[in-house]
Design an enzyme around this catalytic site. Structure first.
Site, PDB file in Angstrom:
ATOM      1  CB  SER A   1      -0.668  -0.168   1.191  1.00 41.87           C
ATOM      2  OG  SER A   1      -1.647   1.084   1.516  1.00 41.87           O
TER       3      SER A   1
ATOM      4  CE1 TYR B   1      -4.042  -2.023   5.324  1.00 42.36           C
ATOM      5  CE2 TYR B   1      -4.162   0.220   4.916  1.00 42.36           C
ATOM      6  CZ  TYR B   1      -4.368  -0.935   4.549  1.00 42.36           C
ATOM      7  OH  TYR B   1      -4.633  -1.308   2.983  1.00 42.36           O
TER       8      TYR B   1
HETATM    9  P1  NAD Z   1     -12.159  -5.869   0.951  1.00 43.91           P
HETATM   10  O1  NAD Z   1     -12.620  -5.559   2.371  1.00 43.91           O
HETATM   11  O2  NAD Z   1     -13.252  -5.665  -0.088  1.00 43.91           O
HETATM   12  O3  NAD Z   1     -11.907  -7.341   0.704  1.00 43.91           O
HETATM   13  C1  NAD Z   1     -10.961  -8.037   1.777  1.00 43.91           C
HETATM   14  C2  NAD Z   1     -11.535  -9.381   1.796  1.00 43.91           C
HETATM   15  O4  NAD Z   1     -10.727 -10.068   2.520  1.00 43.91           O
HETATM   16  C3  NAD Z   1     -13.175  -9.756   2.285  1.00 43.91           C
HETATM   17  O5  NAD Z   1     -13.811 -10.394   1.399  1.00 43.91           O
HETATM   18  C4  NAD Z   1     -12.897 -10.447   3.611  1.00 43.91           C
HETATM   19  O6  NAD Z   1     -14.005 -11.157   3.742  1.00 43.91           O
HETATM   20  C5  NAD Z   1     -11.559 -11.294   3.583  1.00 43.91           C
HETATM   21  N1  NAD Z   1     -10.842 -11.265   4.747  1.00 43.91           N
HETATM   22  C6  NAD Z   1     -10.936 -10.447   5.748  1.00 43.91           C
HETATM   23  N2  NAD Z   1     -10.263 -11.202   6.758  1.00 43.91           N
HETATM   24  C7  NAD Z   1      -9.954 -12.289   6.246  1.00 43.91           C
HETATM   25  C8  NAD Z   1      -9.140 -13.395   6.663  1.00 43.91           C
HETATM   26  N3  NAD Z   1      -8.759 -13.550   8.166  1.00 43.91           N
HETATM   27  N4  NAD Z   1      -9.106 -14.493   6.153  1.00 43.91           N
HETATM   28  C9  NAD Z   1      -9.434 -14.654   4.742  1.00 43.91           C
HETATM   29  N5  NAD Z   1     -10.059 -13.642   4.190  1.00 43.91           N
HETATM   30  C10 NAD Z   1     -10.369 -12.537   4.907  1.00 43.91           C
HETATM   31  O7  NAD Z   1     -10.802  -5.073   0.792  1.00 43.91           O
HETATM   32  P2  NAD Z   1     -10.118  -4.394  -0.719  1.00 43.91           P
HETATM   33  O8  NAD Z   1     -10.450  -2.969  -0.535  1.00 43.91           O
HETATM   34  O9  NAD Z   1     -10.646  -5.390  -1.509  1.00 43.91           O
HETATM   35  O10 NAD Z   1      -8.427  -4.756  -0.089  1.00 43.91           O
HETATM   36  C11 NAD Z   1      -7.866  -5.861  -0.769  1.00 43.91           C
HETATM   37  C12 NAD Z   1      -6.424  -5.849  -0.276  1.00 43.91           C
HETATM   38  O11 NAD Z   1      -6.069  -4.599  -0.914  1.00 43.91           O
HETATM   39  C13 NAD Z   1      -6.061  -5.631   1.115  1.00 43.91           C
HETATM   40  O12 NAD Z   1      -4.968  -6.109   1.502  1.00 43.91           O
HETATM   41  C14 NAD Z   1      -5.917  -4.059   1.395  1.00 43.91           C
HETATM   42  O13 NAD Z   1      -5.408  -3.712   2.269  1.00 43.91           O
HETATM   43  C15 NAD Z   1      -5.360  -3.766   0.128  1.00 43.91           C
HETATM   44  N6  NAD Z   1      -5.320  -2.278  -0.471  1.00 43.91           N
HETATM   45  C16 NAD Z   1      -6.590  -1.814  -0.411  1.00 43.91           C
HETATM   46  C17 NAD Z   1      -6.673  -0.463  -1.374  1.00 43.91           C
HETATM   47  C18 NAD Z   1      -8.017   0.082  -1.569  1.00 43.91           C
HETATM   48  O14 NAD Z   1      -8.164   1.490  -1.884  1.00 43.91           O
HETATM   49  N7  NAD Z   1      -9.082  -0.554  -1.442  1.00 43.91           N
HETATM   50  C19 NAD Z   1      -5.383   0.160  -1.314  1.00 43.91           C
HETATM   51  C20 NAD Z   1      -4.248  -0.449  -0.958  1.00 43.91           C
HETATM   52  C21 NAD Z   1      -4.248  -1.499  -0.490  1.00 43.91           C
END
Ligand code: NAD
Length: 284
Positions: A167, A180
């Protein structure tokens, strides 16, 4: 989904943790679109099944598998299912992760006067160690444990690779989210560690670092009801040379590049920022 370019991943098996979530579903669908058989893994079976069903309906091959990335036994059980249904994994996307209010402060800067006027405000001094651990574990251990479980089958397998999700806050921490930020910094560091560790075993390990995207979860934080950017969104846009938010689709090209042995056979240990220039800009 329409992928930006076609990689031939026919015959490959990919596993995407957190594959039922916003970005995970894009990653799973893009890999399937390029011919990989995909295990959509998620804590929530229903979310995993939904994405897998969408992939199958679009002509791909996918299964939904329930797996908590913090439970090694559950991951081992998931691995057995994936091997039985699809074969051993070639590409692991460690996507499960995220932030939690329990690891977040209310204030951006410590201000003794503001604390006096608002005793309920959660400052650095009020952070609950359990909340910090929750966020740190979900992101860091939640990347390490699936790597332990699935990399065993990747040893010596041509083209095998792991892609982690870092990130922007891994480069410079964002205010309010120390847990985070620290956890994502650990993921970038771990990506380099693993790349070195597995280099002679034939497993490439890389990461992408998404910039600021608008997703359903953060939409309300980033935009006012009239559609104008919120104060925090304004700061983000001012710090992004391209002066816009990214779309989840814009991460897919980087993911496919790293996943492809043809394109990235000599690439390991890199963290690719996909951020409209955010991580390059000092603000001056
Ligand atoms: P999201 O919340 O939509 O998806 C996360 C998924 O992980 C969910 O379906 C949830 O059920 C699952 N999850 C949660 N805990 C879990 C566990 N213990 N075991 C297995 N599955 C689990 O999030 P997102 O926005 O799609 O983010 C996905 C990744 O991208 C994450 O690592 C996040 O930190 C990273 N990220 C997101 C953004 C953004 O802007 N959305 C930016 C940078 C990084």
């Amino acid at each position: 989904m329409a992928v930006p370019f076609k990689m031939d991943l026919t015959g490959k098996v990919a596993a995407v943790t957190g594959g039922g979530g916003v970005l995970g579903s894009y990653f799973a669908k893009a890999l399937a679109e390029c011919g990989a058989k995909v295990a959509v893994m998620d804590l929530m079976q229903e979310a995993a099944d939904k994405v897998a069903a969408e992939i199958n309906a679009a002509g791909g091959t996918a299964i939904g598998v329930a797996a908590n990335v913090l439970d090694k036994e559950a991951l081992e059980a998931a691995r057995e299912i994936v091997i039985k249904e699809l074969g051993t994994v070639d590409i692991l996307v460690n996507n499960a992760g995220g932030n939690n209010p329990k690891g977040t402060t209310d204030d951006e800067f410590y201000n003794a006067e503001a604390v006096k006027n608002n005793p309920d405000m959660k400052t650095f001094f009020d952070l609950d160690p359990k909340g910090v651990s929750f966020v740190f574990d979900l992101n860091f251990l939640g990347t390490l444990l699936p790597s332990q479980v699935f990399a065993q089958d990747m040893i010596g397998k041509k083209g095998a690779n792991i892609i982690n999700i870092s990130s922007m806050n891994a480069y410079t921490p964002l205010t309010k989210i120390p847990a985070y930020s620290g956890a994502k910094a650990a993921i970038s560091n771990f990506t380099q560690w693993c790349a070195t560790y597995f280099a002679k075993a034939g497993i490439r390990v890389n990461a992408i670092a998404p910039g600021f995207l608008v997703t359903k979860q953060n939409e309300k934080l980033l935009f006012n009801e009239d559609g104008t950017p919120s104060a925090r969104a304004g700061k983000i846009l001012n710090s992004t040379p391209m002066e816009r938010f990214g779309e989840p689709e814009e991460l897919v090209g980087g993911l496919l590049y790293l996943a492809s042995e043809e394109a990235a056979s000599f690439v390991t240990g890199v963290v690719i920022p996909i951020d409209g220039g955010f991580s390059s800009y000092s603000g001056v």
